[in-house]
Design a protein around this motif. Structure first.
Motif, short mmCIF file in Angstrom:
data_model
loop_
_atom_site.label_atom_id
_atom_site.label_comp_id
_atom_site.label_asym_id
_atom_site.label_seq_id
_atom_site.Cartn_x
_atom_site.Cartn_y
_atom_site.Cartn_z
N MET A 61 0.64 -1.15 -0.07
CA MET A 61 -0.15 -0.05 0.04
C MET A 61 0.75 1.46 0.24
O MET A 61 0.95 2.37 -0.80
CB MET A 61 -0.71 0.34 1.23
CG MET A 61 -1.71 -1.29 1.41
SD MET A 61 -3.22 -2.00 -0.15
CE MET A 61 -3.76 -3.18 0.46
N VAL A 62 2.35 1.23 0.64
CA VAL A 62 2.70 2.77 0.59
C VAL A 62 3.67 2.48 -0.58
O VAL A 62 3.46 3.82 -1.55
CB VAL A 62 4.00 2.13 1.81
CG1 VAL A 62 4.60 3.23 1.65
CG2 VAL A 62 3.52 2.09 3.16
N ARG A 79 -7.85 6.91 -3.80
CA ARG A 79 -6.06 6.03 -3.32
C ARG A 79 -6.65 4.71 -4.77
O ARG A 79 -7.76 4.55 -4.97
CB ARG A 79 -7.41 4.59 -2.28
CG ARG A 79 -7.02 6.22 -0.92
CD ARG A 79 -7.79 5.31 -0.04
NE ARG A 79 -7.89 5.87 1.31
CZ ARG A 79 -8.82 6.79 1.71
NH1 ARG A 79 -10.53 5.98 1.72
NH2 ARG A 79 -9.39 7.45 3.02
N PRO A 80 -5.80 3.57 -4.68
CA PRO A 80 -5.22 2.38 -5.59
C PRO A 80 -6.94 1.88 -5.18
O PRO A 80 -7.05 1.71 -4.13
CB PRO A 80 -4.34 2.04 -4.90
CG PRO A 80 -3.17 3.34 -4.50
CD PRO A 80 -4.23 4.18 -4.14
N SER A 81 -7.90 1.55 -5.99
CA SER A 81 -8.04 0.34 -5.99
C SER A 81 -8.10 -0.68 -5.19
O SER A 81 -8.81 -1.30 -3.64
CB SER A 81 -8.70 0.05 -6.80
OG SER A 81 -7.86 -1.04 -7.98
N SER A 82 -6.97 -0.95 -4.70
CA SER A 82 -6.90 -1.83 -3.95
C SER A 82 -6.73 -2.01 -2.41
O SER A 82 -6.78 -2.96 -1.43
CB SER A 82 -5.27 -3.09 -4.30
OG SER A 82 -4.53 -1.51 -4.23
N GLU A 83 -6.01 -0.70 -1.94
CA GLU A 83 -6.06 0.45 -0.96
C GLU A 83 -7.81 0.06 -0.18
O GLU A 83 -7.87 -0.17 0.88
CB GLU A 83 -5.71 1.50 -0.65
CG GLU A 83 -6.00 2.25 0.66
CD GLU A 83 -4.60 3.24 0.61
OE1 GLU A 83 -5.46 4.43 1.15
OE2 GLU A 83 -3.90 3.36 0.29
N SER A 84 -8.23 0.59 -1.55
CA SER A 84 -9.60 1.02 -1.10
C SER A 84 -10.53 -0.14 -0.36
O SER A 84 -11.30 -0.48 0.48
CB SER A 84 -10.55 1.59 -2.24
OG SER A 84 -10.10 2.68 -2.72
N PHE A 107 -10.41 -11.18 -5.68
CA PHE A 107 -9.34 -12.02 -5.26
C PHE A 107 -7.89 -11.74 -5.15
O PHE A 107 -7.78 -11.68 -4.70
CB PHE A 107 -10.28 -13.64 -5.67
CG PHE A 107 -8.60 -14.26 -5.03
CD1 PHE A 107 -9.49 -15.12 -3.88
CD2 PHE A 107 -7.96 -14.67 -5.57
CE1 PHE A 107 -8.45 -15.90 -2.83
CE2 PHE A 107 -7.07 -16.34 -4.87
CZ PHE A 107 -7.80 -16.63 -4.09
N PHE A 108 -7.76 -11.75 -6.28
CA PHE A 108 -6.36 -10.86 -6.58
C PHE A 108 -6.00 -9.53 -6.60
O PHE A 108 -4.93 -10.31 -6.62
CB PHE A 108 -5.71 -11.54 -8.52
CG PHE A 108 -5.72 -13.32 -8.39
CD1 PHE A 108 -4.43 -13.51 -8.16
CD2 PHE A 108 -7.06 -13.87 -9.50
CE1 PHE A 108 -4.97 -15.04 -8.56
CE2 PHE A 108 -6.72 -14.99 -10.22
CZ PHE A 108 -6.01 -15.78 -9.64
N LYS A 113 -2.17 -7.42 -2.99
CA LYS A 113 -2.62 -5.96 -2.48
C LYS A 113 -2.23 -4.94 -4.38
O LYS A 113 -0.90 -4.23 -4.14
CB LYS A 113 -1.20 -6.14 -1.66
CG LYS A 113 -1.69 -7.02 -0.67
CD LYS A 113 -0.35 -7.08 0.06
CE LYS A 113 -0.98 -7.63 1.74
NZ LYS A 113 0.00 -8.72 1.91
N ILE A 114 -2.44 -5.18 -5.25
CA ILE A 114 -2.71 -4.40 -6.20
C ILE A 114 -4.15 -4.45 -6.86
O ILE A 114 -4.65 -5.28 -6.77
CB ILE A 114 -1.70 -5.29 -7.14
CG1 ILE A 114 -2.13 -6.43 -7.83
CG2 ILE A 114 0.10 -4.85 -6.91
CD1 ILE A 114 -0.99 -6.74 -8.94
#
Length: 221
Positions: A61-62, A79-84, A107-108, A113-114
């Motif tokens: 995330m960082v 925010r990146p969608s993965s962080e959301s 899922f992926f 975490k991307i």
């Protein structure tokens, strides 16, 4: 369908890595129990983990926040969608099943975490360019809001922008009627090339196992 990375994006993010997978003759439906179960169990385990860990301390995330800043995007506003997704899970607002294509994406995105994007290939016109948006680039997103993509990473076709690692557009959304799809994987810039290739293959393999059809993948580094 050709896909290219703009020179502007290469200059702003020289270590950027992007995966593109094209799927043909697929069948989108409710997710099989295997996928629904994995998605549910994984979210439950992440929820427990996130009660004792700050999202701001997760290295992936960082790095994506740092990448957004390098592109010119304020990660505190977009925010990146993965962080959301992680923030939703932290609040125990688990992501419900949508359909098989969206569920694999989620899922992926959680697992690696991307951000990932999935699009109806038949709603895309001409060459796809991954680039940095301008003030003219905007679209109605899946959440119903109009989002402007100035100084943000965005995917565009001949009709204009349609996807990003923040939120995707209504115009190219995958539905149960989708027969051909385009998936974009936004790898961490620090990901070794061989690791990115393995992850891309894992995503492609599971997608075809569930949806049938054929696929071809391309990694941009």
């Amino acid at each position: 369908m050709k896909c290219v990375i703009s020179e502007q994006l290469k200059q702003r993010l020289p270590s950027g890595k992007f995966g593109v997978i094209r799927y043909y003759h697929i069948e989108v439906s409710d997710s099989p129990q295997m996928l629904r179960g994995r998605l549910e169990l994984f979210q439950e385990s992440l929820y427990i983990e996130l009660q004792e860990k700050s999202i701001a301390d997760i290295p992936e995330m960082v790095e994506w926040r740092r990448t957004f800043k390098q592109i010119g995007t304020d990660p505190s506003r977009y925010r990146p969608s993965s962080e959301s997704l992680y923030r939703r899970i932290q609040k125990k607002s688990f992501i419900p099943p949508i359909h098989s294509a969206a569920d694999i994406n989620n899922f992926f995105s959680l697992y690696y975490k991307i951000p990932l994007g999935i699009y109806d290939l038949d709603r895309i016109n001409g060459t796809v360019t991954l680039t940095i948006g301008t003030e003219k680039d905007e679209y109605i997103a899946l959440n119903g809001r109009t989002v402007n993509f100035a100084n943000k990473l965005v995917s565009k076709d001949e009709r204009g922008p349609f996807g990003s690692p923040i939120v995707d557009s209504e115009r190219t959304a995958v539905t149960r009627e989708t027969k051909n799809a385009l998936q974009i994987v936004y790898f961490l810039p620090s990901t070794p090339e061989e690791t990115a290739k393995r992850q891309l293959q894992a995503i492609q393999t599971m997608f075809v196992q569930i949806h049938g059809g054929e696929a071809d993948a391309q990694l941009f580094v």
